[in-house]
Design a protein around this motif. Structure first.
Motif, PDB file in Angstrom:
ATOM      1  N   ASP A 167      17.313  -5.427 -57.862  1.00 19.44           N
ATOM      2  CA  ASP A 167      18.631  -4.844 -57.602  1.00 19.44           C
ATOM      3  C   ASP A 167      19.134  -5.401 -56.274  1.00 19.44           C
ATOM      4  N   ALA A 168      20.058  -6.355 -56.343  1.00 20.94           N
ATOM      5  CA  ALA A 168      20.527  -7.037 -55.135  1.00 20.94           C
ATOM      6  C   ALA A 168      21.194  -6.070 -54.159  1.00 20.94           C
ATOM      7  N   ARG A 169      21.920  -5.104 -54.680  1.00 21.50           N
ATOM      8  CA  ARG A 169      22.591  -4.135 -53.806  1.00 21.50           C
ATOM      9  C   ARG A 169      21.578  -3.309 -53.029  1.00 21.50           C
ATOM     10  N   GLU A 170      20.553  -2.842 -53.713  1.00 16.60           N
ATOM     11  CA  GLU A 170      19.540  -2.039 -53.040  1.00 16.60           C
ATOM     12  C   GLU A 170      18.792  -2.849 -51.993  1.00 16.60           C
ATOM     13  N   LEU A 171      18.491  -4.087 -52.321  1.00 17.81           N
ATOM     14  CA  LEU A 171      17.796  -4.955 -51.373  1.00 17.81           C
ATOM     15  C   LEU A 171      18.663  -5.186 -50.132  1.00 17.81           C
ATOM     16  N   THR A 172      19.972  -5.383 -50.337  1.00 23.01           N
ATOM     17  CA  THR A 172      20.899  -5.574 -49.219  1.00 23.01           C
ATOM     18  C   THR A 172      20.942  -4.339 -48.323  1.00 23.01           C
ATOM     19  N   LEU A 173      20.995  -3.156 -48.939  1.00 22.36           N
ATOM     20  CA  LEU A 173      21.031  -1.924 -48.157  1.00 22.36           C
ATOM     21  C   LEU A 173      19.761  -1.748 -47.330  1.00 22.36           C
ATOM     22  N   ARG A 174      18.627  -2.115 -47.888  1.00 22.73           N
ATOM     23  CA  ARG A 174      17.377  -1.980 -47.142  1.00 22.73           C
ATOM     24  C   ARG A 174      17.342  -2.927 -45.952  1.00 22.73           C
ATOM     25  N   LEU A 175      17.836  -4.132 -46.145  1.00 25.19           N
ATOM     26  CA  LEU A 175      17.862  -5.092 -45.045  1.00 25.19           C
ATOM     27  C   LEU A 175      18.867  -4.671 -43.976  1.00 25.19           C
ATOM     28  N   ALA A 176      19.995  -4.109 -44.414  1.00 25.56           N
ATOM     29  CA  ALA A 176      21.040  -3.721 -43.467  1.00 25.56           C
ATOM     30  C   ALA A 176      20.642  -2.490 -42.666  1.00 25.56           C
TER      31      ALA A 176
END
Length: 279
Positions: A179-188
């Protein structure tokens, strides 16, 4: 620690493919429960359990565990620390026990009192699947703070659940897409609570999650929230001295540690840099 896994069929009965998936899920969770394992299946539900033995190492405490009438089935991970007091209450109400495990206390409480009454009485860390064959409902639950995990994938024909994402990904019809969105949120954010998975199609019960699965679908609720039990008046009106607070904190810590030390296995303490170890 233990590991749980399950397949719920929405329409058709459990088949050979479902049982194969349970076997694959249990293999993916083998590290969570090296001491024992077993499985169970009924008309629409198949369950698997990997056991790490802490309380009552006897085969009688093996899971999935059934009530004496076979109408209640439990697959459970964790420990309910106040199980001894709950057992005394249940025995006073006429129930008999065949083990000294906390698993049987949880099962009997759910079956005797009903899920919605029993779960708020559990003091501990847990994730479980409980099938009440009297009405055909499957219940999934997670402890108040979400210490014990449970992941869920809702597919067209089945509901899959397990202690870890990897067990669900081991099933034959589950795609492995990040899930690209979830991965982005975790990195952010550099943090994320345990209600979210990095894989598409997989979600997790939130802390204090209590889901009821039936022919009507999934009814999602929570049985506890910190803001509901926070006594603001007690905090605002508090005139207790620091010495009294320290004495209360020490007593609470001793009580908590004593409950955590209930075990039929060797104990060890691991100190980290966290608040609990610092205290």
């Amino acid at each position: 620690m233990c590991g749980i896994a399950g397949v719920w069929r929405k329409r058709d009965p459990i088949g050979a493919g479902d049982l194969s998936d349970i076997a694959r899920m249990m293999q993916a969770l083998a590290h969570r429960g090296p001491d024992d394992h077993d499985s169970w299946n009924g008309a629409r539900l198949a369950l698997g359990h990997r056991r790490l033995t802490i309380i009552d190492p006897s085969p009688a405490a093996r899971e999935p565990m059934l009530t004496s009438d076979g109408q209640g089935v439990l697959c459970y991970n964790g420990e309910v620390y106040n199980y001894r007091s709950l057992r005394k209450t249940l025995e006073a109400e006429g129930l008999d026990f065949r083990t000294v495990s906390d698993t049987e206390v949880v099962l009997q409480a759910l079956h005797h009192w009903g899920v919605e009454k029993a779960v708020p009485l559990f003091d501990g860390m847990f994730a479980f699947a409980y099938l009440d064959q009297r009405d055909g409902a499957l219940w999934l639950a997670r402890d108040r703070l979400g210490i014990k995990p449970i992941s869920v994938a809702d597919t067209a024909d089945r509901l899959l659940f397990a202690s870890e994402d990897k067990a669900i990904l081991a099933c034959h019809d589950v795609p492995r897409r990040v899930d690209a969105r979830e991965l982005t949120l975790r990195l952010a954010w550099q943090s994320r609570d345990s209600s979210y998975s990095v894989f598409e199609g997989i979600e997790r019960l939130p802390p204090a999650g209590l889901w009821k699965i039936s022919d009507g679908g999934i009814e999602k609720r929570r049985f506890w929230h910190v803001l509901d039990v926070l006594e603001t008046s007690r905090i605002v009106d508090d005139r207790t001295s620091d010495a009294e607070h320290m004495a209360s904190l020490e007593a609470l810590l001793e009580q908590s540690v004593e409950l955590h030390c209930i075990a039929d296995a060797s104990l060890a303490t691991a100190c980290s840099g966290g608040i609990d170890s610092g205290l």
